[in-house]
Each structure stands twice: as C-alpha cells, then as structure tokens.
Design an enzyme around this catalytic site. Structure first.
Site, PDB file in Angstrom:
ATOM      1  CB  VAL A  22      -0.963   0.046   1.352  1.00 31.92           C
ATOM      2  CG1 VAL A  22      -1.819   1.437   1.514  1.00 31.92           C
ATOM      3  CG2 VAL A  22      -2.058  -1.128   1.144  1.00 31.92           C
ATOM      4  CG  ASP A  40       9.332  -0.627   5.379  1.00 34.55           C
ATOM      5  OD1 ASP A  40       8.146  -0.687   5.154  1.00 34.55           O
ATOM      6  OD2 ASP A  40      10.057  -1.457   6.020  1.00 34.55           O
ATOM      7  CB  THR A  90      -4.435  -3.083  10.930  1.00 32.02           C
ATOM      8  OG1 THR A  90      -5.040  -3.026   9.510  1.00 32.02           O
ATOM      9  CG2 THR A  90      -3.981  -1.740  11.390  1.00 32.02           C
ATOM     10  CB  THR A 125      -7.993  -1.759   7.462  1.00 31.08           C
ATOM     11  OG1 THR A 125      -7.740  -1.388   6.062  1.00 31.08           O
ATOM     12  CG2 THR A 125      -9.422  -1.933   7.703  1.00 31.08           C
ATOM     13  CB  CYS A 265      -7.779  -6.705   2.572  1.00 32.10           C
ATOM     14  SG  CYS A 265      -6.450  -5.483   2.412  1.00 32.10           S
ATOM     15  NE  ARG A 336       2.183  -9.440   3.611  1.00 28.54           N
ATOM     16  CZ  ARG A 336       1.840  -8.235   4.042  1.00 28.54           C
ATOM     17  NH1 ARG A 336       2.341  -7.499   5.123  1.00 28.54           N
ATOM     18  NH2 ARG A 336       1.386  -7.516   2.830  1.00 28.54           N
TER      19      ARG A 336
END
Length: 437
Positions: A22, A40, A90, A125, A265, A336
């Site tokens: 993202v 990062d 998240t 999110t 997500c 992931r």
C-alpha cells in the site's frame, strides 16, 4: 501559506511510513508531484528500493528506478516532513482480536519525530475510534505536543487492491477525513494531487474508519454465501460455476465466486468491526457466520481431495499431491495469511505431504512464515493428484496435454480446480476425477 501550498511549492515534504503493497505505490505517486521521504523499518527492503527493485510487483522495477522517493530506514529523517501518511498493516491475533502493534509502533515513531504544524494521516484499516483514541494519545506522549493545537490528524483508508493493474490509487475514489474542517480541506487537497478519480470528504474520522472496515466485510459475507452455495450444490451433484453463470444473466445478480478468503484485508477486516461491536455489548451474527464459513474452506477443499482419491482407488496415506499456487490471490507475490496453508496442513493430517509450486510467490517469505520450500514446475512428476489453487496468469495457460504429464502413466488422475480455470467437460471426458468449488 497553507501546508498544502508549501508542499506543492516544495518548501515542505511529505513522508510515507510503511512501504509495503500500500505505502510504496502511494509514495511513488506523490513523488511525481512533491518531495517525498519513504520510510520503512526493513533495511533490506529499503536497499531493494534504492537499487530499483520492486519486491511487491505493484508498480514494477522501472517505476522504482525512475521515482524520486527518498527511501530511508532512519526514522529521524521524518523530522523533515510535515505531512505524514501511515500505511502499516493491521493484522489479527490467533484469537482473531485486532493486533494494533504495527499501528501503535508507527505512532510512536511518528511521535518521536513530530514537528509543530504537522498533519498525520492514517491509512491502515482499523475499527472506528483507533485513530483518535489509540494513535493520538501515543503521538502526544512521544512528542510532548498537543493534538488540535500543535498538530492535526486525519484518516484516509487505503483501497489499493494488490496485483490489480486496473483499480489503482489514481483511479479509485479516495475517502478523506480530518479532525476539523481545516484539516479535512488540507488532506483532501493533498490527495487530489495524485487521485484522478477525486476524493470523497467523509463527515468525520470515525465515519471514514467505519466505511473502510465495512467494504471488506461486505465482500467477505458475499463470498461466504457463495461458499455455502458451493457446499450445498456439491451435495446435490450440481456444478456451482454453471449455476452462477445461469444466475448471472439477471442484471442485478452480484458477481461473486466461491473461494479461499485470505490476505490481509477481506479475511482480517471483519474481525476489527466485530471486536469493537463486542466491546459495546453486541455479538455479531451475520459477519461472524460468514467468517466461520470462509475460515473452514481450506479444510473443506482438503476433505474433497481425499474423497476423490478414495473414489479413484488411490491410497490416501503418502499420496503424491502437488498444489499449484500458494499466494493469497492471483498475480501477487504476497503469501501472508494465505489460506492455501490450511489445505496443506489438513492434508498432513491424512498422511499426505504435498509439494507446492508457485512461480509468482515470494519464496523467501513463504519459507520464513511457513517453513515451506517451493519446487519448480518441471520437477512435478508421477503425481496422484493436483490442486490448481491460485489463478496466476502462468496457470491460466495450462492445457490438458501439459497437465497429463504431471501424473504417473496409466494411473488415475485426481484434479481439484479451485478457481474453475479449466473446462470441466474436457477433463472429465479424458478420465479425470475432477472437482471444483
């Protein structure tokens, strides 16, 4: 001059915190217009970006080489920026409760380097309230600054779809929000620099947070419905894909397909909403029912492979099985939270250790996260069963003649086509024990 005007005039900088699937495309897009610092914690990832390599495949190596993002793993460089965008993952814990560790850690990093007059926008999110009730107190504590006086906050949920080359940052309407009208206006103007589709100004930060978390919850519920239909129709001996093709001729039928729901997500976000609901004394019924169905689909697929092996008179224990595809979705290297691992682990319970081939996946990530080492496609020989699990472009071109070579000569051939990529009639006519969702 406003902060937006100073950024456009390159008198102030914009910073991205978190350069994954993202954050990195956002940084690259903004770098075409303004000065951008890309931060990062992963030094190895920073070195790849600096050398012009895009490990996410989201924008490609050429775009990384050509971009003007100032990549760094030094958090003190964030002091140079006044507009900061946080785009960290998240995830959820094993008990499906929200794991806010990444966003809390990012808030501490931002707080330690926060300057007066800054605007911090979160894209991660979260459930409604996290930005103002969790992140703001952390930043205030770390910086010694007061939100609303010394710095402002906003929320603009990410809507990037990993691997999707059509729906990109520039082409998706961006939801923006701010803690007050002035902040909202600044945040909206900054994002309008890169989002051609325009922005939607949400009424509040909590509204924007809620809008994001229900987008993926809605998809999750719709896919769960398709998965439940697949289970029902399978018991009836009806081909689900054919049913959906027929129903899809009606103008208002929603085009969802059954499948494994993984990634960071759709398979995660609903738990953020239900967690907050539980805190308020409401136990979700529809959302959690959908989650239970989708979480069990890997096991369901493995069980149907075993049934097909038995039907083909192939001994289940030590059966030679290959899984084609391991990522959570097609044409994306991200492994992931892939649900293919559920199939792999369930097969182990039956005494089957499957081998996995995935030319698109991040092999190092798969080994680190799951302890799995991929094999090459040309190593697949003398198999009893093949599970075509992910709709990578590399797999869409597979034909009967090629798939035939994966099996032992004159042996039964069991094939699970989870994404419905192949023509069922062709393979059944050729003698395959074929099954799909």
């Amino acid at each position: 001059m406003s902060l937006y005007e100073k950024i456009v005039a390159r008198e102030e900088k914009l910073a991205l915190i978190g350069l994954g699937y993202v954050g990195m495309p956002i940084a690259v897009a903004f770098a075409r217009k303004v000065d951008v610092i890309g931060f990062d914690l992963n030094q190895a990832k920073i070195e790849l970006y600096r050398s012009g390599v895009d490990p996410t495949n989201e924008v490609g190596n050429e775009a990384i080489k050509a971009c003007a993002v100032d990549f760094t793993a030094d958090e003190s460089r964030l002091k140079e920026a006044k507009f900061l965008i946080v785009a960290v993952p998240t995830p959820v814990n094993d008990d499906h409760t929200p794991d806010l560790t990444p966003v809390e850690s990012a808030s501490r990093i931002v707080g330690r380097n926060l300057q007066k007059g800054s605007i911090v926008v979160f894209e991660s999110t979260v459930y409604p309230g996290v930005t103002e009730d969790v992140c703001v107190p952390i930043m205030e504590k770390e910086s010694g600054l007061k939100c609303g006086v010394d710095f402002k906050v906003g929320y603009s949920p990410e809507r990037i779809n990993p691997g999707d080359k059509i729906h990109r940052l520039e082409t998706i309407t961006k939801i923006v929000s701010g803690m007050d009208e002035e902040t909202l206006d600044e945040v909206a103007k900054v994002y309008e620099l890169v989002v051609d589709a325009g922005v939607h100004r949400a009424q509040s930060i909590k509204v924007a947070e809620a809008a994001k978390v229900i987008e993926n919850s809605q998809r999750d519920i719709n896919i769960a419905f398709m998965n439940e239909l697949s289970i029902i129709f399978n018991k009836m001996g009806i081909d689900t894909k054919s049913v959906l093709e027929a129903a899809g001729t009606k103008w208002n039928f929603l085009n969802f397909q059954p499948g494994l729901v993984g990634g960071h997500c759709i398979g995660v976000d609903p738990y953020y909403l239900t967690y907050k609901a539980e805190q308020l004394g409401y136990h979700s019924q529809i959302i959690l029912a959908g989650r239970r169905i989708n979480d069990d689909m890997g096991k369901y697929c493995a069980e149907n492979l075993v049934k097909k092996l038995i039907q083909a008179d192939v001994p289940v224990k030590n059966a030679r099985v290959a899984i084609l595809g391991f990522t959570f979705k097609e044409n994306c290297p991200d492994t992931r939270n892939t649900k293919i691992i559920d199939i792999y682990n369930e097969l182990k319970e039956y005494g089957i250790t499957a081998v996995i081939a995935d030319p698109a996946a991040d092999a190092d990530e798969a080994k680190r996260l799951y302890g799995i080492e991929f094999v090459q496609m040309d190593e697949l020989k003398s198999l009893d069963a093949v599970i075509l699990a992910v709709a990578h472009e590399e797999f869409k071109s597979l034909r009967l003649e090629t798939i035939d070579t994966l099996y032992a000569a004159n042996a039964p051939r069991v094939l699970l086509d989870l994404k419905g990529l192949l023509d069922r009639a062709t393979f059944e006519k050729a003698g395959y024990y074929y099954w799909r969702l």
